[in-house]
Design an enzyme around this catalytic site. Structure first.
Site, PDB file in Angstrom:
ATOM      1  N   ARG A  69      66.915   7.974  10.938  1.00 43.55           N
ATOM      2  CA  ARG A  69      66.297   6.423  11.265  1.00 43.55           C
ATOM      3  C   ARG A  69      64.898   6.876  11.779  1.00 43.55           C
ATOM      4  NH1 ARG A  69      70.999   2.256  12.909  1.00 43.55           N
ATOM      5  NH2 ARG A  69      72.090   1.858  10.806  1.00 43.55           N
ATOM      6  N   LYS A 244      86.267  -7.670  -0.603  1.00 45.08           N
ATOM      7  CA  LYS A 244      86.301  -9.182  -0.984  1.00 45.08           C
ATOM      8  C   LYS A 244      85.578  -9.933  -1.689  1.00 45.08           C
ATOM      9  CE  LYS A 244      89.050  -9.764   3.292  1.00 45.08           C
ATOM     10  NZ  LYS A 244      89.556 -10.460   4.678  1.00 45.08           N
ATOM     11  N   GLY A 409      76.819   0.953   3.469  1.00 53.59           N
ATOM     12  CA  GLY A 409      77.522   1.973   4.099  1.00 53.59           C
ATOM     13  C   GLY A 409      78.330   2.958   3.194  1.00 53.59           C
ATOM     14  N   GLY A 432      72.812  -5.208   6.317  1.00 53.04           N
ATOM     15  CA  GLY A 432      72.804  -6.663   5.766  1.00 53.04           C
ATOM     16  C   GLY A 432      71.503  -7.333   5.394  1.00 53.04           C
TER      17      GLY A 432
END
Length: 453
Positions: A69, A244, A409, A432
């Protein structure tokens, strides 16, 4: 697979063609630097506020275990320093709730999450002097900014923004105070662009829009992940996995509006397979989402989209705690009209027929995003399907001129496990933010920056 009508696939509506050929982009760091001009006199360095994501993992000895990062922010920081200006860098680290509440006994959480822990690594990587101030606002910060060399080339790192509650609350006074520290603002923290926080979307509202832009990392993410601006001849596909349907539902719905082919894998695919009337045994299944899956299948048909799901599955009688012998697994056909998976067996990987179907579905694609593995790739032999899918991505990248983007991820972890990270076009840094952009959502950190033609 739900086959797409060939005519629908090759003939887009005039509206879609128009939207795919009208290009705009966000103002970026290069634009900002060009508008300010270089500090040729060596006495007029500007101070540029840069929001980065230095939320890096560390071990118990407070040693950074992955500095990717920090490396991701270097192109933007180096562009500023090479123009002989200064970078006032701000970031968050972790979730310092105890610090915020004043309940951090002995200062343990502060010591673990202070950005002073990244100073040495940043200085080494940036090859520039890095000063640190243990506040993110106030007289001490104002004084530190004022003390930056007018020759430029310096970095000032502020303390963890989330040590104060005002950051996450997007407090206007806090945002205004940050804006007052600098002459321009750059957002290069893609991983937080979906957060309406003070340093992300608040600061630009208190600065001249023409002096606010995105950094090189954010620009790259937008270039690769934004499907709203595409060429007329682009054929776009997305591969969405995960456990899901409910978690990925916004992404699936958004992508059905923007891609030509949507490939579904992983545990979430079994809900769609069940919706097609095929038995899935003990596989992961969201009963409450079956009707939703059925509606999405019909929506794909109606809009001429190709929706592709597994046609066979490698199964186990129970979830394995470690590697299994392939002899202890069974592979069942799960295409419509088949008996499906026997009761007592659960699908944990895409079968060989599915890998071939996926390969066929991705032929002719010019842009493809991969978010979510095809199975439980961490445990052999249930890694074979995801490995095959990754091999397909590598092939269409190298041999078919397809731009391939991997985000999320688990997807990135799979790429790393198979040693293929450098063999796709781009690996997204967002979590996200990546999902919300793929879903077609507006990201506060991006919307706060002005678009230019």
């Amino acid at each position: 697979a739900i086959k797409q009508n060939a005519k629908q696939r090759t003939q887009r509506s005039s509206h879609e063609r128009k939207s795919r050929t009208m290009f705009s982009r966000k103002r970026n760091v290069v634009d900002i630097l060009e508008s300010m001009g270089p500090n040729t006199s060596g006495t007029d360095a500007k101070n540029i506020l840069v929001r980065v994501d230095f939320n890096v993992p560390m071990n118990d000895d407070l040693e950074i275990t992955d500095d990717s990062r920090i490396r991701g922010a270097l192109p933007t920081l180096q562009a500023i320093l090479e123009s002989s200006h200064n970078a006032v860098v701000m970031s968050h680290m972790g979730r310092p709730k105890l610090v915020q509440k004043g309940e951090d006994e002995g200062g343990k959480q502060r010591a673990k999450l202070t950005l002073s822990n990244v100073v040495d690594r940043l200085q080494t990587l940036a090859k520039a002097p890095v000063a640190f101030v243990n506040e993110c606002q106030g007289d001490k910060v104002t004084s530190a900014v004022a003390g930056l060399d007018k020759k430029g080339g310096q970095i000032l790192l502020l303390e963890n923004l989330r040590f104060t509650k005002q950051e996450e609350k997007n407090d206007p006074d806090f945002a205004k105070g940050l804006a007052g520290l600098a002459d321009a603002y750059i957002n290069d923290a893609f991983g937080t662009c979906h957060r309406a926080h003070a340093s992300v979307s608040g600061v630009p509202s208190f600065m001249d829009a023409k002096l606010c832009g995105v950094g090189k990392l954010v620009q790259s993410e937008l270039n690769y992940l934004d499907f709203t601006q595409l060429g007329e001849k682009d054929v776009v596909a997305a591969i969405i996995g995960g456990s899901k349907v409910s978690t990925k539902l916004p992404v699936i719905k958004g992508l059905l509006n923007s891609v030509d082919t949507l490939v579904l894998g992983g545990g979430l695919a079994f809900t769609f397979i069940k919706a097609m009337g095929v038995n899935v045994g003990s596989s992961l299944l969201e009963e409450s989402m079956i009707d939703t899956a059925r509606e999405l299948i019909e929506e794909a048909k109606k809009n001429g989209k190709k929706l592709v799901v597994p046609v066979d599955a490698v199964c186990s009688a129970s979830f394995p705690s470690g590697p299994m012998d392939i002899k202890d697994t069974k592979t069942f056909d799960i295409a419509p009209g088949c008996d499906g998976i026997q009761d007592g067996w659960m699908g944990l990987d895409a079968g060989p027929k599915t890998v071939k179907v996926f390969e066929e579905a991705l032929q002719g694609v010019t842009k493809c995003v991969f978010n979510g593995p095809a199975g439980v790739f961490e445990i052999a032999p249930f890694d074979v399907g995801t490995r095959g899918l990754v091999d397909i991505l590598v092939d269409i990248t190298k041999n078919k001129n397809c731009i391939t983007v991997v985000g999320g991820g688990d997807s990135v972890a799979a790429l790393e496990a198979f040693g293929k990270t450098k063999e796709v076009s781009y690996v997204s840094t967002g979590g996200g933010a990546t999902l919300e952009l793929l879903a077609g959502d507006k990201l506060p950190g991006v919307e706060a920056i002005e678009s230019i033609q």
